[in-house]
Design a protein around this motif. Sequence first.
Motif, mmCIF file in Angstrom:
data_model
loop_
_atom_site.group_PDB
_atom_site.id
_atom_site.type_symbol
_atom_site.label_atom_id
_atom_site.label_comp_id
_atom_site.label_asym_id
_atom_site.label_seq_id
_atom_site.Cartn_x
_atom_site.Cartn_y
_atom_site.Cartn_z
ATOM 1 N N UNK A 153 -2.025 3.508 -1.432
ATOM 2 C CA UNK A 153 -1.117 3.869 -0.345
ATOM 3 C C UNK A 153 -1.677 3.452 1.006
ATOM 4 N N UNK A 154 -2.963 3.705 1.235
ATOM 5 C CA UNK A 154 -3.585 3.342 2.508
ATOM 6 C C UNK A 154 -3.604 1.830 2.714
ATOM 7 N N UNK A 155 -3.778 1.094 1.631
ATOM 8 C CA UNK A 155 -3.756 -0.373 1.730
ATOM 9 C C UNK A 155 -2.343 -0.862 2.038
ATOM 10 N N UNK A 173 -5.930 0.690 5.549
ATOM 11 C CA UNK A 173 -7.134 0.060 5.034
ATOM 12 C C UNK A 173 -6.865 -1.423 4.845
ATOM 13 N N UNK A 174 -7.854 -2.264 5.139
ATOM 14 C CA UNK A 174 -7.680 -3.693 4.868
ATOM 15 C C UNK A 174 -7.719 -3.968 3.374
ATOM 16 N N UNK A 175 -7.237 -5.129 2.967
ATOM 17 C CA UNK A 175 -7.354 -5.509 1.565
ATOM 18 C C UNK A 175 -8.830 -5.485 1.173
ATOM 19 N N UNK A 181 -2.631 -8.456 -5.366
ATOM 20 C CA UNK A 181 -1.806 -7.766 -4.380
ATOM 21 C C UNK A 181 -1.742 -6.274 -4.707
ATOM 22 N N UNK A 182 -1.517 -5.441 -3.682
ATOM 23 C CA UNK A 182 -1.353 -3.997 -3.933
ATOM 24 C C UNK A 182 0.075 -3.675 -4.359
ATOM 25 N N UNK A 183 0.467 -4.236 -5.489
ATOM 26 C CA UNK A 183 1.854 -4.113 -5.954
ATOM 27 C C UNK A 183 1.947 -3.161 -7.149
ATOM 28 N N UNK A 235 -9.870 -4.337 -7.824
ATOM 29 C CA UNK A 235 -9.227 -4.766 -6.589
ATOM 30 C C UNK A 235 -8.826 -3.646 -5.640
ATOM 31 N N UNK A 236 -8.978 -2.388 -6.037
ATOM 32 C CA UNK A 236 -8.482 -1.289 -5.209
ATOM 33 C C UNK A 236 -9.625 -0.497 -4.567
#
Length: 357
Positions: A101-103, A108-110, A120-122, A143-144
């Motif tokens: 959520x923050x990304x 928050x940056x990637x 991707x944050x998908x 990645x998170x």
Amino acid sequence: MKLKKETVFLRTYGDTDFITGLRAVAATMVVMIHTAALSEFGAIGQAITSAGKYGVDIFFVISGFTIAKTFTEARNYSSYLTRRIMRIVPLYWLAITLAMLLIVVGALPFPYWMQELGSEPNLYNYLMHLSMASFLDYKVANSVLGVEWTIPIEVFWYVFLPPLLYFAKTVYRTIGAFVFFHFLSKFLFGISEDMFGTVLPITWSPAAHGEMFFIGATSFYLRARFKTEPPAGSGLWIGGAVALFALALVAGSGRASEALAFSTAILIVCVTPDRAKWVTRPLTSRPMLFLGSISYSLYLFHLPIMSLLGELNLLPGFGLAKFMLVYGTTVVVSMATYALVEKPTNRLGLRLALGAK
């Protein structure tokens, strides 16, 4: 695993309390490498900082011990698995959800690996994490949070280690399984390099770390065997394990992973409060039990917290100062997540396990 007693922030397990202290050491090592804690202190400081990446191997060995112990003590497989899943999954889901959520909203940056591997944050990324299947796609596996690759591996071995231990049955067969997975991982690393040009698909998969879980399981069986009568020369074994642990931290050897894993296993096998007070006293001090009790939260949240502090321009440039700020802030957050998430879900897991048929 039945707790002997528990206060608000201290989990204790009787004569294996020192393992909680080892968890604190492992979590601290991981935070150290990500904050470059001692990198300004010459070659030794750089080696100790770099060795922080092997904190996960200590966690894996301890997890192998815990799996074997919990499964042995459980009424059945369902009861065992319920306890293990409720121990690790709820906080992981919370950490993944909050970070995602923050990304997405730009707070928050990637994260580094999201940028490096082009993920991707998908919804796909999110569901792969929630389903514990993220290790099947190395581009999303880490990645998170930047450390979450280890959690699906733990869950994988929660599921599959007990049946394998059932067929192994003896210490020698368990050691044989360790040898098998050791050489299997080396073989798979080569294939991964040829196919993908990187070893990450195997590094972030259960196959690469099965040996560590079997080392931990072997340590459980050996500890049970030597519970009443210590192994010959146990004092020398313990002293050698501590020396090997320290040497692995400062030498920067390519074999540091194995050295730390085996030294951890030796300590698990040999140490009791009566045999090695010089080891158990520091590891079972209240600060170490406290840090070990919240070590899971420390591990999961320290990188997002460091990223958030960076976005607020609060991170100092000096490694040790950065470590102290990130570590202290994460401890405060971890106290809240431990009290509000870990303890309640652990208790729910116990109740569900007692009702499992």
